[in-house]
Design an enzyme around this catalytic site. Structure first.
Site, PDB file in Angstrom:
ATOM      1  N   LEU A 125      60.179  57.645  25.787  1.00 10.64           N
ATOM      2  CA  LEU A 125      61.188  56.579  25.848  1.00 10.64           C
ATOM      3  C   LEU A 125      60.801  55.796  27.093  1.00 10.64           C
ATOM      4  O   LEU A 125      60.758  56.349  28.189  1.00 10.64           O
ATOM      5  CB  LEU A 125      62.571  57.222  25.971  1.00 10.64           C
ATOM      6  CG  LEU A 125      63.766  56.411  26.402  1.00 10.64           C
ATOM      7  CD1 LEU A 125      63.890  55.121  25.630  1.00 10.64           C
ATOM      8  CD2 LEU A 125      65.026  57.228  26.171  1.00 10.64           C
ATOM      9  N   HIS A 175      48.812  52.318  14.640  1.00  5.35           N
ATOM     10  CA  HIS A 175      50.111  52.769  15.163  1.00  5.35           C
ATOM     11  C   HIS A 175      50.112  52.965  16.671  1.00  5.35           C
ATOM     12  O   HIS A 175      51.154  53.149  17.271  1.00  5.35           O
ATOM     13  CB  HIS A 175      50.556  54.050  14.476  1.00  5.35           C
ATOM     14  CG  HIS A 175      49.937  55.310  15.026  1.00  5.35           C
ATOM     15  ND1 HIS A 175      48.586  55.464  15.174  1.00  5.35           N
ATOM     16  CD2 HIS A 175      50.500  56.464  15.455  1.00  5.35           C
ATOM     17  CE1 HIS A 175      48.342  56.682  15.670  1.00  5.35           C
ATOM     18  NE2 HIS A 175      49.475  57.298  15.849  1.00  5.35           N
TER      19      HIS A 175
END
Lengths: 486, 144
Positions: A209, A409
């Site tokens: 995160l 990705h």
């Protein structure tokens, strides 16, 4: 890649390299790699071998594809894309990964680097407390079995209904955050036991995160549309998946598929490629379970995004609405889905994939393992290593024609975790990053070392490859300010 | 040597090999290798004991399910182990069975030196063998 092996590849159009199916007995389609010459040369042989294995699977359509960030995984290469005919083709858990619907999510803010940097330690510390990370990692949300099954069906919308998100969020999620075919009855009690306490948790490994700033804007018009307005603007990126629940779904079905392959006379070159016909009862059941896990992952990222909004609201004393913490997009990169494409009509069209020739519409089961969907006007989020930065791109028509609407990705590993830990200690890496203005908090120092920037390919080179082959085009790049890791 | 991690296999995952003088020791060391990926075993105390019994249609399947069970318990009960005792036996019809005693404690990120979360035990390059020098050996790749 070995030089002799490399010489077998032919650049069929800019940035797209083919290994013809004549290369090895058993290949049903060519192996096709999207890469710059540099990345192709550096591609590891293990990954290329896995791409060849995939080209041998029943019912594969077009080509076995590898994205520029591809590397050696298990079963399919990571960065692998393959589409299968719905009647003759197969569905393979090894083509999706155990972490079903691992994916990326990007939130904007209207804050600037100048406003955020002085408070980055507080933000990261509060995020670390709000979003459980690391081994096991159980969350704060306690669910009954029935509620957990609702999550499997509704996905991100479940969280929004519970007040953990905004109504418009689901409009900016692949499949609007819920795959319709999900069936909780296809999921084992063991999978439920593993996952029921993990909603809103990050996990570990390469999951993170990250608070980032906009570094470069490549396409101002597109960036404006997506809420990326200027350099120095602060955004938040989330990378995680379906946690123990999805991992167990993958494990369960891999174990049942392996012995069941005899029944359908399927032989695969690697045990990890165990698969079932898409149309078989076993294949349908796995698809329903996989969709349940995918929905769980959409919901997981939704809950985490809600926590992020709460933390920012607390730190800055303003509501998340006032901070304009909008969802740019949420894209999956470990998934299989039924999608429609136009493909060349004749089998002899292999050498002219993007030229206008007669086409037909086919419905296929696209496996994306470490690859993102890349439809025109759909944002794509490329997570880089925590040291080097990440990208926002836009999907293209080129991807529809060449890669079954798929692109890369991330930046892709080049060095194993075991090797990375030998090269650097987590404590030293944390200090070094702090010097570079990146504050990192991790549940694991050894895990941190494994994610060092040098263990990854150069993300700029990956983006060059994508842009050259036109499987997606860059909109903006981001650099980290703060990061929490599992 | 009980086990070691291999740097040159499966870039994004975690490969290890484990050794033993018999199947009991091989299973124990493979289990410890898996746990050691998730936690520094020295930082863990064997406060809780758990017993498990598993069967497999062959030895490979049994080792796979044994390791999968450790991963399962990590998430479902939040338990990690640093003490593993295995009794591996062949049964009728070629089937195998393991009775294991596991000693460890609940995950505490303040107290334990945690490593990386193991997602699954893959079948990629999975190998179990008795070498000519009578060492029992296995190779396993973990998805992390």
């Amino acid at each position: 890649m070995d030089a002799k092996f490399l010489s077998e590849f032919k650049e069929i159009e800019k940035g797209i390299w083919d290994l013809p199916k004549s290369y090895k007995l058993g290949m049903r389609v060519p192996l096709r790699i999207v890469a710059t010459e540099k990345l192709l040369k550096e591609m590891d042989d293990g990954a290329v071998q896995q791409g060849i294995n995939v080209s041998q699977l029943p019912g594969i359509v077009g080509a076995s594809l590898m994205m520029p960030d591809a590397h050696w995984g298990y079963g399919f290469p990571i960065g692998g894309v393959a589409a299968f005919d719905l009647k003759t083709g197969i569905l393979s858990p090894g083509g999706i990964g155990f972490d079903i619907n691992c994916g990326m999510r990007l939130l904007t803010t209207n804050l600037t680097e100048e406003e955020v940097r002085p408070r980055i330690v507080q933000i990261v510390n509060e995020l670390f407390d709000a979003v459980p990370t690391g081994v096991g990692g159980s969350g704060i949300i306690r669910l009954s079995k029935k509620e957990f099954k609702d999550v499997m069906v509704k996905g991100a919308a479940w969280a929004v209904e519970k007040g953990l998100g905004w109504k418009e969020d689901v409009l900016h999620i692949e499949e609007e955050g819920s795959i319709k075919e999900a069936d909780p009855e296809a999921v084992s009690d063991r999978a439920i036991a593993r996952g029921i306490n993990q909603l809103g948790t990050l996990g570990s490994g390469n999951h993170y995160l990250e608070v980032q700033k906009v570094e470069t804007i490549f396409d101002q018009n597109l960036a404006d549309e997506l809420g990326i307005l200027q350099r120095g603007q602060v955004v938040v990126m989330i990378h995680c998946g379906s946690r123990g629940f999805g991992h167990q779904v993958g494990t369960d079905y891999l174990n049942t598929f392996e012995p069941a392959m005899k029944k359908y006379a399927i032989i695969v070159p690697d045990r990890q490629l165990a698969c079932m016909p898409i149309s078989s009862p076993e294949g349908k059941e796995y698809f329903a379970a996989m969709a349940a896990a995918a929905n769980n992952a959409f919901c997981n990222r939704q809950v985490i995004a809600h926590k992020v909004r709460e933390v920012f609201a607390h730190v800055f004393g303003k509501s998340a609405e006032d901070l304009e913490m909008d969802l740019v997009y949420d894209v999956a990169h470990n998934i299989a889905k039924v999608e429609k494409f136009q493909i060349p009509n004749s089998k002899s069209q292999i050498n002219s994939i993007s030229k206008k020739s007669k086409t037909k519409t086919v419905e296929v089961m696209v496996h994306r393992k470490g690859a993102s969907r890349s439809y025109p006007n759909q944002p794509v989020i490329l997570g880089g290593s925590m040291e080097t930065g990440s990208y926002l791109l836009m999907g293209t028509e080129g991807a529809m024609q060449k890669t079954f609407g798929s692109t890369a990705h991330g930046s892709g590993r080049t060095m194993s975790r075991t090797q990375a830990k030998r090269e650097v200690r987590g404590e030293d890496l944390q200090k070094k990053m702090k010097k570079h203005g990146i504050y990192v908090k991790s549940a694991s120092f050894s895990g941190l070392a494994e994610e060092a920037g040098f263990a990854y390919k150069d993300i700029n080179e990956v983006v060059t490859a994508l842009s050259t082959a036109d499987t997606s085009q860059p909109v903006a790049s981001f650099k980290p300010l703060g990061n929490i890791k599992g | 040597m009980k086990y070691r991690f291999l740097p040159n296999i499966a870039t994004a995952d975690l490969a290890f090999e484990a050794f033993g003088r018999d199947y009991n020791e091989l299973f124990e060391n493979a289990g410890l290798a898996l746990e050691s990926a998730m936690v520094d075993l020295i930082s863990l105390k064997a406060r809780e004991v758990k017993e498990i019994k598993l069967e497999g249609e062959n030895l490979e399947a049994l080792l796979s399910s044994f390791l999968e069970e450790l991963v399962f318990i990590k998430d479902s009960e939040q338990l990690l182990f640093n003490n593993i005792l295995c009794d591996v036996k062949q049964m009728g019809g070629g089937r195998w069975r393991v009775d294991a005693k596991l000693g460890g404690e609940k995950i505490d990120r303040k107290k334990h030196k945690l490593g990386v979360d193991v997602k699954a035990v893959t079948k990629h390059l999975f190998k179990i063998e008795v070498r000519p020098d009578k060492t029992y050996h296995c190779q396993v790749i973990l998805d992390v």
